[in-house]
Write a protein that holds these residues in place. Structure first.
Motif, short mmCIF file in Angstrom:
data_model
loop_
_atom_site.label_atom_id
_atom_site.label_comp_id
_atom_site.label_asym_id
_atom_site.label_seq_id
_atom_site.Cartn_x
_atom_site.Cartn_y
_atom_site.Cartn_z
N ARG A 1 8.10 49.73 26.35
CA ARG A 1 9.21 49.18 27.12
C ARG A 1 10.52 49.28 26.33
NH1 ARG A 1 6.90 49.92 31.43
NH2 ARG A 1 5.72 48.31 32.54
N ASP A 2 10.45 49.01 25.02
CA ASP A 2 11.65 49.12 24.17
C ASP A 2 12.18 50.55 24.15
OD1 ASP A 2 11.61 46.44 23.57
OD2 ASP A 2 10.71 46.69 21.58
N ALA A 3 11.29 51.52 24.37
CA ALA A 3 11.70 52.93 24.39
C ALA A 3 12.23 53.35 25.75
CB ALA A 3 10.53 53.81 23.99
N GLY A 4 12.22 52.43 26.71
CA GLY A 4 12.75 52.73 28.03
C GLY A 4 11.72 53.18 29.04
N ILE A 5 10.44 53.05 28.72
CA ILE A 5 9.38 53.44 29.64
C ILE A 5 9.31 52.45 30.80
CG2 ILE A 5 6.89 53.78 29.90
CD1 ILE A 5 8.33 55.99 28.31
N THR A 6 9.35 52.95 32.03
CA THR A 6 9.30 52.08 33.22
C THR A 6 8.00 52.22 34.00
OG1 THR A 6 10.43 53.76 34.54
CG2 THR A 6 11.81 52.11 33.46
N THR A 7 7.20 53.22 33.69
CA THR A 7 5.91 53.44 34.35
C THR A 7 5.01 52.23 34.12
OG1 THR A 7 6.12 55.82 34.02
CG2 THR A 7 3.89 54.98 34.36
N PRO A 8 4.16 51.87 35.08
CA PRO A 8 3.24 50.74 34.87
C PRO A 8 2.37 50.93 33.63
CG PRO A 8 3.23 51.41 37.17
CD PRO A 8 4.04 52.44 36.44
N ILE A 9 2.12 49.82 32.93
CA ILE A 9 1.34 49.85 31.69
C ILE A 9 0.20 48.84 31.78
CG2 ILE A 9 1.38 49.50 29.19
CD1 ILE A 9 4.39 50.18 29.27
N LEU A 10 -1.02 49.32 31.65
CA LEU A 10 -2.21 48.47 31.59
C LEU A 10 -2.50 48.14 30.13
CD1 LEU A 10 -4.95 47.22 32.43
CD2 LEU A 10 -5.86 49.56 32.58
N VAL A 11 -2.63 46.86 29.82
CA VAL A 11 -3.00 46.42 28.48
C VAL A 11 -4.50 46.16 28.49
CG1 VAL A 11 -2.65 44.72 26.65
CG2 VAL A 11 -0.73 45.40 28.11
N ALA B 1 1.58 44.35 22.01
CA ALA B 1 2.66 44.88 21.16
C ALA B 1 2.89 46.36 21.40
CB ALA B 1 2.33 44.63 19.69
N GLU B 2 1.82 47.10 21.72
CA GLU B 2 1.97 48.52 22.00
C GLU B 2 2.73 48.74 23.31
OE1 GLU B 2 -1.96 50.45 19.89
OE2 GLU B 2 -2.22 49.56 21.86
N GLY B 3 2.47 47.88 24.29
CA GLY B 3 3.20 47.95 25.54
C GLY B 3 4.67 47.60 25.36
N VAL B 4 4.94 46.61 24.52
CA VAL B 4 6.32 46.23 24.22
C VAL B 4 7.08 47.40 23.61
CG1 VAL B 4 7.77 44.76 22.76
CG2 VAL B 4 5.83 43.76 24.00
N ALA B 5 6.44 48.12 22.70
CA ALA B 5 7.09 49.27 22.06
C ALA B 5 7.47 50.32 23.09
CB ALA B 5 6.17 49.86 21.00
N ALA C 1 -2.88 53.08 19.90
CA ALA C 1 -2.97 53.51 18.49
C ALA C 1 -1.94 54.60 18.17
CB ALA C 1 -4.38 53.97 18.15
N PHE C 2 -0.67 54.33 18.51
CA PHE C 2 0.42 55.29 18.26
C PHE C 2 0.15 56.62 18.94
CE2 PHE C 2 0.35 52.42 14.55
CZ PHE C 2 1.62 51.88 14.64
N ALA C 3 -0.40 56.56 20.18
CA ALA C 3 -0.76 57.78 20.90
C ALA C 3 -1.70 58.62 20.04
CB ALA C 3 0.46 58.58 21.34
N TYR C 4 -2.81 57.98 19.68
CA TYR C 4 -3.85 58.62 18.87
C TYR C 4 -3.27 59.16 17.57
CZ TYR C 4 -7.25 58.16 22.67
OH TYR C 4 -8.10 57.67 23.63
N GLY C 5 -2.45 58.34 16.93
CA GLY C 5 -1.95 58.68 15.61
C GLY C 5 -0.68 59.49 15.59
N SER C 6 -0.12 59.82 16.74
CA SER C 6 1.09 60.65 16.75
C SER C 6 2.34 59.77 16.85
CB SER C 6 1.02 61.68 17.88
OG SER C 6 0.86 61.07 19.16
N ASP C 7 2.92 59.64 18.03
CA ASP C 7 4.08 58.78 18.25
C ASP C 7 4.07 58.37 19.71
OD1 ASP C 7 6.74 57.89 18.97
OD2 ASP C 7 7.44 58.68 17.04
N ALA C 8 3.70 57.13 19.99
CA ALA C 8 3.49 56.69 21.37
C ALA C 8 4.76 56.77 22.20
CB ALA C 8 2.93 55.27 21.39
N GLN C 9 5.90 56.43 21.61
CA GLN C 9 7.14 56.45 22.37
C GLN C 9 7.53 57.87 22.75
OE1 GLN C 9 10.16 54.13 20.37
NE2 GLN C 9 8.84 52.36 20.15
N VAL C 10 7.42 58.79 21.81
CA VAL C 10 7.74 60.20 22.09
C VAL C 10 6.79 60.76 23.15
CG1 VAL C 10 7.70 62.52 21.10
CG2 VAL C 10 8.83 60.66 19.88
N VAL C 11 5.50 60.51 22.96
CA VAL C 11 4.49 61.03 23.89
C VAL C 11 4.68 60.44 25.28
CG1 VAL C 11 2.02 60.96 24.43
CG2 VAL C 11 2.78 61.62 22.14
#
Length: 366
Positions: free
Chosen positions: A70-80, A64-68, A36-46
């Motif tokens: 990855r698009d920001a360059g996050i390489t850490t594992p992501i659980l959907v 779609a949140e996980g895709v966003a 949810a956009f990092a609880y309403g803030s900005d998921a990519q920045v956070v």
């Protein structure tokens, strides 16, 4: 500086992450919930900031949140946490890890992984121990083990569940029953699989109240953003998001004059109001109108006057020294999201995640 903006304080985020990390043993992984956009803030920045802090995992609600991320360059594992079969292709392409929570999902993802010639693709198994939202039951364990063991295409990365009332110590017996049930399920699965997926169950309040259930990993969401399970714990944290705006115009309202739609306020005596460019389209519910909610101007509380409009609110500044163009805080440093949300029998989660996307995000760095 944007007129109406949500300030995202990364130094506060670092403080909160460090505090939550201090509550668990060094060998326990930290999974940051940034749905949810990092609880309403900005998921990519956070997420970028947390990755610098060596967070172990991210959790999102939807593919779609996980895709966003990855698009920001996050390489850490992501659980959907709540994937859907229609998104399996994208999930695979972006190296996202699905929560498998039902027989249908396990059968469909197993067939998909086989068709894509995957080997030991990481999946996470969720068990329902009392929340009754998503998850397998204890009775499903033999079938799950059979399905996983006969498939070279899947490997169970983690086993997890979700506490229903970890913040409510009156429900301690129920929570302890959930933990015991999860222990039993996880131990049975690990024995039958012949290997040990990591385990996680506690959310922010669970981390604080149930250290015996930290297992190999903990999940923290609301705590990262500055809110704990008690006022005492919240005092140890710092709000990451601060919703602010400005005074557009001041009005002198004479006795008998009305303010706003439906003439919701009829002035009993002369008063001064300030109009602020934020409204229910930005996440400020109409429930806050007519004196229920308030903003902070010059360190003073200014209660809402009349109904909340789509793009504007009006507040009473009769006894506040302020001018057009002055800053206004809706929530943040002076009034926490918890305190404001409680005015309408809500919670900080809802207020934070309701902040509309047209509100500009302004990142504050150390």
């Amino acid at each position: 500086m944007a007129i109406t903006r949500l300030e995202i304080d990364l130094s506060a985020l670092k403080h909160n992450y460090t505090y939550m990390r201090s509550k668990v043993a060094p060998n326990v992984r930290m999974m940051a919930v940034v749905k949810a956009f990092a609880y309403g803030s900005d998921a990519q920045v956070v997420a970028k900031e947390l990755e610098k802090l060596n967070v172990d995992y991210f959790a999102v609600a939807y593919v779609a949140e996980g895709v966003a991320l990855r698009d920001a360059g996050i390489t850490t594992p992501i659980l959907v946490l709540h994937p859907q079969p229609d998104n399996f292709e994208t999930l695979l392409e972006r190296c996202l890890e699905p929560n498998i929570y039902s027989k249908r999902m396990l059968e469909m993802f197993s067939a998909f992984a086989k068709a894509k010639k995957q080997t030991a693709y990481p999946i996470h198994l969720k068990f329902n121990t009392g929340l009754n939202r998503l998850g397998f039951t204890a009775d499903d364990v033999p079938w799950i083990v059979e399905q996983v063991l006969k498939s070279e295409h899947l490997k169970v990365k983690s086993l997890f569940s979700h506490l229903a009332a970890s913040e409510d110590l009156d429900e301690r017996d129920f929570t302890l029953h959930q933990i015991a049930q999860f222990d039993e399920i996880a131990n049975e699965i690990k024995t039958q699989l012949g290997y040990a997926p990591f385990m996680h169950m506690t959310n922010t309040s669970g981390i604080i109240n149930y250290p015996s259930a930290h297992y190999d990993c903990v999940r923290t969401g609301i705590g990262l953003y500055g809110y704990g399970n008690t006022p005492e714990e919240t005092a140890n944290l710092k709000p990451v998001a601060r919703l602010k705006s400005v005074i557009s115009q001041k009005h002198i309202i004479n006795s008998g004059d009305s303010v706003g739609y439906n003439r919701a306020l009829i002035a009993k005596e002369q008063m001064v109001t300030a109009t602020i460019p934020i409204g229910h389209a930005d996440g400020i519910s109409r429930a806050y109108g007519n004196g229920v909610g308030y903003v902070t101007i010059a360190g003073e509380k200014a209660p809402f006057v009349g109904n909340v409009c789509m793009d504007m609110i009006m507040v009473n500044v009769t006894n506040i020294t302020c001018e057009e163009g002055d800053d206004v805080e809706i929530f943040g440093t002076h009034t926490g999201a918890n305190a404001l949300a409680q005015k309408v029998q809500s919670i900080s989660y809802e207020l934070l995640t309701m902040v509309g996307q047209r509100v500009k995000r302004v990142v504050l760095r150390e």
